[in-house]
Write a protein that holds these residues in place. Structure first.
Motif, PDB file in Angstrom:
ATOM      1  N   GLU A   1      19.183  10.806  25.819  1.00 19.78           N
ATOM      2  CA  GLU A   1      19.546  12.212  25.653  1.00 19.78           C
ATOM      3  C   GLU A   1      18.820  12.864  24.481  1.00 19.78           C
ATOM      4  O   GLU A   1      18.389  14.009  24.583  1.00 19.78           O
ATOM      5  CB  GLU A   1      21.062  12.340  25.464  1.00 19.78           C
ATOM      6  N   GLN A   2      18.669  12.136  23.366  1.00 18.89           N
ATOM      7  CA  GLN A   2      18.077  12.740  22.191  1.00 18.89           C
ATOM      8  C   GLN A   2      16.576  12.957  22.340  1.00 18.89           C
ATOM      9  O   GLN A   2      15.964  13.636  21.504  1.00 18.89           O
ATOM     10  CB  GLN A   2      18.348  11.884  20.942  1.00 18.89           C
ATOM     11  N   GLU A   3      15.947  12.420  23.391  1.00 16.58           N
ATOM     12  CA  GLU A   3      14.509  12.564  23.578  1.00 16.58           C
ATOM     13  C   GLU A   3      14.155  13.409  24.799  1.00 16.58           C
ATOM     14  O   GLU A   3      12.981  13.564  25.123  1.00 16.58           O
ATOM     15  CB  GLU A   3      13.847  11.184  23.705  1.00 16.58           C
ATOM     16  N   ARG A   4      15.173  13.961  25.478  1.00 12.13           N
ATOM     17  CA  ARG A   4      14.890  14.750  26.674  1.00 12.13           C
ATOM     18  C   ARG A   4      14.020  15.961  26.365  1.00 12.13           C
ATOM     19  O   ARG A   4      13.077  16.273  27.099  1.00 12.13           O
ATOM     20  CB  ARG A   4      16.202  15.219  27.310  1.00 12.13           C
ATOM     21  N   SER A   5      14.351  16.670  25.288  1.00  7.22           N
ATOM     22  CA  SER A   5      13.583  17.869  24.969  1.00  7.22           C
ATOM     23  C   SER A   5      12.126  17.520  24.687  1.00  7.22           C
ATOM     24  O   SER A   5      11.222  18.287  25.039  1.00  7.22           O
ATOM     25  CB  SER A   5      14.192  18.589  23.762  1.00  7.22           C
TER      26      SER A   5
ATOM     27  N   PRO B   1      16.542  22.669  20.285  1.00  8.90           N
ATOM     28  CA  PRO B   1      17.882  22.062  20.313  1.00  8.90           C
ATOM     29  C   PRO B   1      18.045  21.062  21.452  1.00  8.90           C
ATOM     30  O   PRO B   1      17.631  21.318  22.576  1.00  8.90           O
ATOM     31  CB  PRO B   1      18.806  23.270  20.510  1.00  8.90           C
ATOM     32  N   SER B   2      18.631  19.919  21.142  1.00 12.23           N
ATOM     33  CA  SER B   2      18.848  18.877  22.143  1.00 12.23           C
ATOM     34  C   SER B   2      20.205  18.220  21.925  1.00 12.23           C
ATOM     35  O   SER B   2      20.331  17.000  21.932  1.00 12.23           O
ATOM     36  CB  SER B   2      17.725  17.828  22.077  1.00 12.23           C
TER      37      SER B   2
ATOM     38  N   TYR C   1      19.153  22.203  27.518  1.00  5.86           N
ATOM     39  CA  TYR C   1      20.559  22.595  27.443  1.00  5.86           C
ATOM     40  C   TYR C   1      21.268  22.339  28.773  1.00  5.86           C
ATOM     41  O   TYR C   1      22.367  21.765  28.808  1.00  5.86           O
ATOM     42  CB  TYR C   1      20.653  24.073  27.060  1.00  5.86           C
ATOM     43  N   LEU C   2      20.643  22.738  29.870  1.00  2.00           N
ATOM     44  CA  LEU C   2      21.265  22.545  31.182  1.00  2.00           C
ATOM     45  C   LEU C   2      21.396  21.063  31.532  1.00  2.00           C
ATOM     46  O   LEU C   2      22.327  20.672  32.237  1.00  2.00           O
ATOM     47  CB  LEU C   2      20.451  23.264  32.256  1.00  2.00           C
ATOM     48  N   SER C   3      20.480  20.239  31.060  1.00  2.63           N
ATOM     49  CA  SER C   3      20.564  18.811  31.371  1.00  2.63           C
ATOM     50  C   SER C   3      21.833  18.183  30.781  1.00  2.63           C
ATOM     51  O   SER C   3      22.289  17.142  31.249  1.00  2.63           O
ATOM     52  CB  SER C   3      19.321  18.078  30.846  1.00  2.63           C
ATOM     53  N   PHE C   4      22.407  18.825  29.762  1.00  6.38           N
ATOM     54  CA  PHE C   4      23.645  18.342  29.163  1.00  6.38           C
ATOM     55  C   PHE C   4      24.875  18.929  29.832  1.00  6.38           C
ATOM     56  O   PHE C   4      25.873  18.233  30.021  1.00  6.38           O
ATOM     57  CB  PHE C   4      23.675  18.698  27.672  1.00  6.38           C
TER      58      PHE C   4
END
Length: 477
Positions: free
Chosen positions: A125-129, A350-351, A406-409
């Motif tokens: 999650e922390q590397e998606r952006s 932001p991620s 943002y949407l991925s979360f």
């Protein structure tokens, strides 16, 4: 290297780089060629907009098709079709350009969905952006040199250079794509596999809860068998029957009983479980309005994409009205800022799954200022013209990765792929409308007034991005 910059992902980025290289040339050649053939701005906008309009129509189905037939087979097919589309450009006129753009739109719908969803699901999650930014970075990098090459081909009045560039890119894209297929397909197939496993687990858990809650005649043994059927266990279930003996002891014997003979409880769709593809897709369109996260992001992306599309399509024609203006230099500056900003600022996007309305408002303000600079460049000259390119590149670099991350979360996991496809489709629609809608406006008014309306739309979105009630403060689902 690990994470978003590990070798399997670098191969995906390289594939993206070569796949989108032709567009950097075509975005300049097609408007110039259309004008030379006597086409109006509306007709040029129609041809240019057909590319992403086709992509938009097919994008929501792309993830399902890839999951059903496999990324390897789909990728090889679209690379072949993309090669045919590129070969059409040197040997046809404006009508052939329209057909080729639509073919490219079909290919891009499947190509980009496979790669982006694979990146989102495969990275932590922390590397998606970072992954999304790198994908967008490589899709934008050809824009640095492509416009200059296209303008050189056009001014040379030598069609052979354009012909060989399209043939070469068709072959190169195919070669790179086929060599990177295994790496890319693992990510894309892994994405589909992970989603299928999640959905299967959700369905199994929900069915087990139903089996435990719904009364079933026949005692504990039969209820246990019904639960086995509901959770998808083997057709021949092992039912343990306890029989009381005369001395009060319990003799446990195992009897193999056909699951078909045990009535299962009525199937009830579980909350969060995926519906059949067609039903899921039809219901997802309503989420564009019902889901506040998806609605806000989609409206922002649609409006911004109209501005991006208008710049890409009509700057090659508008530049001649700007003193010392060069379309190639404008597009190169815009693409260079996108590339540099997406790499250097990728960790600042932001991620954390929270709605940072201040960040988004600043990005939309940048977009509005960029369009205003371009609009006033007809009177202010090249300084405003190129300032608009820099600001627009910065806005383009930040907005899409921020909204996608943002949407991925916040989107529900069970329907995230379909809903993400709808969001990306709004970006495609916006770019298409940048040609199809803004072209007639340019014919009716002027390029300068058309870009002024784009600046006004961006300013409205600054206020729209503000979350005054705090509804988007945290992640949902």
């Amino acid at each position: 290297m690990r994470g978003a910059l590990s070798w399997p992902f670098v191969r995906l980025y390289l594939l993206t780089l070569f796949y989108f290289s032709a567009n950097a040339i075509l975005n300049v050649i097609i408007p110039l060629k259309g004008e030379a053939l006597g086409a109006s701005n509306a007709e040029i906008g129609m041809v240019m907009g057909a590319y992403l309009f086709t992509t938009m129509l097919l994008r929501p189905w792309a993830g399902q098709v890839i999951g059903r037939h496999g990324a390897v087979r789909v990728l090889r097919l679209i690379l072949a079709v993309n090669g045919v589309a590129l070969v059409l450009y040197p040997f046809t006129g404006l009508g052939g350009y329209l057909a080729a753009r639509m073919l490219q739109g079909v290919c891009t719908a499947f190509f980009s969905m496979a790669l982006q969803l694979g990146i989102i699901d495969a990275l932590p999650e922390q590397e998606r952006s970072q992954g999304i930014s790198m994908y967008s970075l490589c899709a934008s990098m050809p824009g640095i040199i492509g416009p200059l090459l296209a303008l050189g081909m056009w001014e040379a009045s030598d069609g052979s250079a354009f012909t060989w560039s399209m043939l070469g890119l068709a072959l190169l894209t195919g070669a790179i794509g086929y060599s990177a297929t295994l790496g890319g397909s693992r990510a894309a197939n892994g994405s589909a596999s992970v989603m299928q496993q999640r959905e299967a687990m959700q369905q199994g858990e929900a069915a087990q809860r139903e089996a435990q809650q719904v009364p079933v005649a026949g005692g504990p043994a039969v209820r246990s068998a019904a639960a086995s059927v509901a959770t998808g266990k083997s057709p021949a279930a092992s039912v343990h029957i306890r029989q009381s003996c005369g001395d009060g002891a319990t003799d446990e014997r195992s009897e193999r009983t056909s699951a078909a003979s045990v009535p299962a409880p009525p199937a009830t769709p579980a909350a969060g479980a995926s519906a059949p593809p067609a039903a899921s897709l039809r219901g997802s369109f309503g989420e564009l309005v019902r889901n506040p996260h998806l609605f806000k992001c989609s409206v922002l992306m649609l409006t911004a994409s109209v501005v991006f599309g208008a710049a890409t399509i009509f700057i090659p024609l508008y530049a001649s009205q700007v003193a010392d203006g060069s379309a190639a230099l404008f597009l190169m500056l815009q693409a260079a800022v996108v590339v540099v900003a997406r790499f250097t600022l990728r960790k600042r996007i932001p991620s954390d799954g929270r709605w940072h309305h201040g960040f988004i408002m600043k990005v939309m303000l940048l977009l509005s200022a960029a369009a205003l600079c371009v609009s006033l460049a007809a009177w202010g000259g090249a300084v405003l013209f190129y300032a608009g390119a820099l600001l627009m590149g910065l806005a383009q670099a930040l907005l899409y990765p921020a909204l996608t991350t943002y949407l991925s979360f916040v989107l529900p996991k069970a329907s995230r792929n379909v809903l993400m496809g709808l969001f990306i489709a709004t970006a495609d629609l916006g770019v298409s409308l940048g040609g199809m809608m803004m072209g007639p406006l340019a014919d009716l008014l002027s390029y300068s007034w058309m870009y002024g309306l784009c600046a006004l739309a961006g300013a409205v979105m600054v206020g729209f991005a503000y979350d005054h009630k705090g509804r988007l403060a945290g992640a949902a689902g």
